[in-house]
Scaffold this active site. Sequence first.
Site, PDB file in Angstrom:
ATOM      1  N   LEU A 220      10.064   5.595 -10.100  1.00  0.00           N
ATOM      2  CA  LEU A 220       8.938   4.971 -10.571  1.00  0.00           C
ATOM      3  C   LEU A 220       7.933   3.961  -9.707  1.00  0.00           C
ATOM      4  CD1 LEU A 220      10.433   3.854 -14.052  1.00  0.00           C
ATOM      5  CD2 LEU A 220       9.647   6.291 -13.420  1.00  0.00           C
TER       6      LEU A 220
ATOM      7  N   TRP B  24       4.973   1.314  -9.664  1.00  0.00           N
ATOM      8  CA  TRP B  24       4.602  -0.044 -10.080  1.00  0.00           C
ATOM      9  C   TRP B  24       3.526  -0.412 -11.011  1.00  0.00           C
ATOM     10  CZ3 TRP B  24      -0.172  -1.301  -8.225  1.00  0.00           C
ATOM     11  CH2 TRP B  24      -0.422  -1.193  -6.932  1.00  0.00           C
TER      12      TRP B  24
ATOM     13  N   LYS C 243      14.988   4.675 -11.011  1.00  0.00           N
ATOM     14  CA  LYS C 243      14.836   3.464  -9.733  1.00  0.00           C
ATOM     15  C   LYS C 243      13.576   3.014  -9.999  1.00  0.00           C
ATOM     16  CE  LYS C 243      13.367   2.308  -6.186  1.00  0.00           C
ATOM     17  NZ  LYS C 243      12.497   1.356  -5.843  1.00  0.00           N
TER      18      LYS C 243
ATOM     19  N   SER D 234       3.365   6.987  -3.372  1.00  0.00           N
ATOM     20  CA  SER D 234       2.812   7.104  -2.060  1.00  0.00           C
ATOM     21  C   SER D 234       2.894   8.255  -1.514  1.00  0.00           C
ATOM     22  CB  SER D 234       2.631   6.095  -1.125  1.00  0.00           C
ATOM     23  OG  SER D 234       3.765   5.977  -0.518  1.00  0.00           O
TER      24      SER D 234
ATOM     25  N   TYR E 131      14.972  13.501   2.819  1.00  0.00           N
ATOM     26  CA  TYR E 131      16.278  13.088   2.014  1.00  0.00           C
ATOM     27  C   TYR E 131      16.980  14.238   1.754  1.00  0.00           C
ATOM     28  CZ  TYR E 131      14.687   8.146   2.218  1.00  0.00           C
ATOM     29  OH  TYR E 131      13.877   7.043   2.682  1.00  0.00           O
TER      30      TYR E 131
ATOM     31  N   GLU F  11       4.539  13.375  -7.449  1.00  0.00           N
ATOM     32  CA  GLU F  11       3.289  12.936  -7.975  1.00  0.00           C
ATOM     33  C   GLU F  11       2.830  11.879  -7.003  1.00  0.00           C
ATOM     34  OE1 GLU F  11       0.230  11.476  -8.935  1.00  0.00           O
ATOM     35  OE2 GLU F  11       1.523  10.240 -10.403  1.00  0.00           O
ATOM     36  N   CYS F  12       1.971  12.102  -6.140  1.00  0.00           N
ATOM     37  CA  CYS F  12       1.542  11.232  -5.118  1.00  0.00           C
ATOM     38  C   CYS F  12       0.046  10.738  -5.261  1.00  0.00           C
ATOM     39  CB  CYS F  12       1.795  11.850  -3.631  1.00  0.00           C
ATOM     40  SG  CYS F  12       3.478  12.040  -3.545  1.00  0.00           S
TER      41      CYS F  12
ATOM     42  N   CYS G 121      -3.595   6.238  -9.832  1.00  0.00           N
ATOM     43  CA  CYS G 121      -3.567   7.307  -8.941  1.00  0.00           C
ATOM     44  C   CYS G 121      -4.685   8.431  -9.153  1.00  0.00           C
ATOM     45  CB  CYS G 121      -2.287   8.161  -8.662  1.00  0.00           C
ATOM     46  SG  CYS G 121      -1.786   8.639 -10.207  1.00  0.00           S
TER      47      CYS G 121
ATOM     48  N   LYS H 137      -3.997  -5.945   1.183  1.00  0.00           N
ATOM     49  CA  LYS H 137      -4.414  -4.317   1.475  1.00  0.00           C
ATOM     50  C   LYS H 137      -5.945  -4.207   1.028  1.00  0.00           C
ATOM     51  CE  LYS H 137      -3.705   0.488   0.351  1.00  0.00           C
ATOM     52  NZ  LYS H 137      -2.732   1.332  -0.554  1.00  0.00           N
TER      53      LYS H 137
ATOM     54  N   GLU I 275      -6.850   6.358   0.268  1.00  0.00           N
ATOM     55  CA  GLU I 275      -6.567   5.715  -0.945  1.00  0.00           C
ATOM     56  C   GLU I 275      -6.461   4.219  -0.948  1.00  0.00           C
ATOM     57  OE1 GLU I 275      -3.830   6.634  -4.842  1.00  0.00           O
ATOM     58  OE2 GLU I 275      -2.703   6.682  -2.940  1.00  0.00           O
TER      59      GLU I 275
END
Length: 496
Positions: free
Chosen positions: A166, A168, A192, A246, A256, A268-269, A303, A353, A398
């Site tokens: 997930l 934040w 997670k 991200s 992985y 979903e980025c 996003c 950032k 972004e």
Amino acid sequence: MTELLSREEYAAIAATLDLPQRAFIDGGFRDACGGRTFASTNPATGELLAQVAACDAEDVGHAVASARRAFEDGRWRSRTPAERKAALLRLAELLEEHLLELAVMESLDSGKPIRECQHTDLPETINTLRWHAELIDKIYDSTAPVGSAALAMVVREPIGVVGLVLPWNFPLLMLAWKIGPALAAGCSVVVKPAPETSLTALRVAELASQAGIPAGVFNVVPGGGREAGEPLGRHPDVAMVSFTGSTATGRLFLKYAAESNLKRVVLECGGKNPAVVMNDVEDLDLVAQHVVNGAFWNMGENCSASSRLIVHAEVREALLERIGAQLREWRMGDPLDPRNRLGALVSPAHFEKVRAYLDQARTERLAVRFGGATEAGIFVEPTVVDGVSPHSRLFREEIFGPLLSVTSFDDIDEAIALANDTVYGLAASAYTGSLRHALRLSREIRAGIVTVNCFGEGDASTPFGGYKESGFGGRDKSVWAHDQYTELKTIWIDAS
């Protein structure tokens, strides 16, 4: 919709919260195997909320083993659709009963305004679970037309143990978007959550147990990406990972999967989403309202935020004046004050950032038309930067904060080219008074979601996801979300 309370009443609720701090594995809370914890803090004040279990590969292994046992023995997947539906509907009821508790917990943990947590995030979370629960007994398998000598059935079966990673920015809502279809399909899940916002996922897991979802079916392992996310992504007994976050981290989950068991990965980025405003719009005041909401809702930590305003030169100045007028109504401050529409950014690191992009605007000598200031803590004013070229970092990267870049165009061909000049393709908005322009913009902009004369993402019935580096492999929400949590099986029975 529940009525908003006073700031003092929310503070009183906050003072009584029993914040979850341990991992939820095999139906109960437990400490991390290594005994380590990490601090969960209130972004608005810096105050410590809880010391949360910092899970690692050993904890992930226990959670996956628990989920695998639950899947193999059929304690959930073998229940009838009606039984799974009843449990998910009961979970939705429990979330509704604990709505204020969860809304305050979400606001404290994330810095989100309480009005958004109470009136948007929680109702949509509850509705999402109910929607997927109601869909369970309305999905049919099929037969293939093979003649009378055989029976060919095409069926869907739950894929197995699913890792749900997930972000934040919408902890509860993204949890519902993923557990809704995954649990409806009969899968077991290991969630997670982001370390910045772990608390509500742990509380929902506890409520899921009370709702009748069996032990081992719903597990939550809080922790860092390297410590807990990577072991989940590499685990050979995890059949699928659904990730929101991200693009850079999404690439890691592909790695992985490739280096382990070739598990299915749904991403979903990021997004750098355009709001295209033509010169034939009929109501600039309404357009300004939608543009401001699209850019600054949830502090721009979204996003699908409309972070690039691409506006026809003929209406640019008039629209910017109206945007400035709209922004005067957006109060920023204490997230527990229901009058505030903007809260704190999620963390000091993210604040730095976003502040770096404000500095970049000044370095490029761009015109900061509105906002641009920061306040004590990690608060950033909604900021509008004019004259941004397609080569600017503000146009291309972004930011994930309350910063709207403004770029003008002269004709629709240029507008479409600017809208598509991005590595992302999640969402877009088009504002026009012409049906011809609306059809062309909605068809030619390369994005998974295009809204016309409004900002939004549809409802639970519409798929959410994007093109290009915004992700692939499936969609959140809607009936299409169910497919990704299942395997397709052909059963051929020879009757000759």
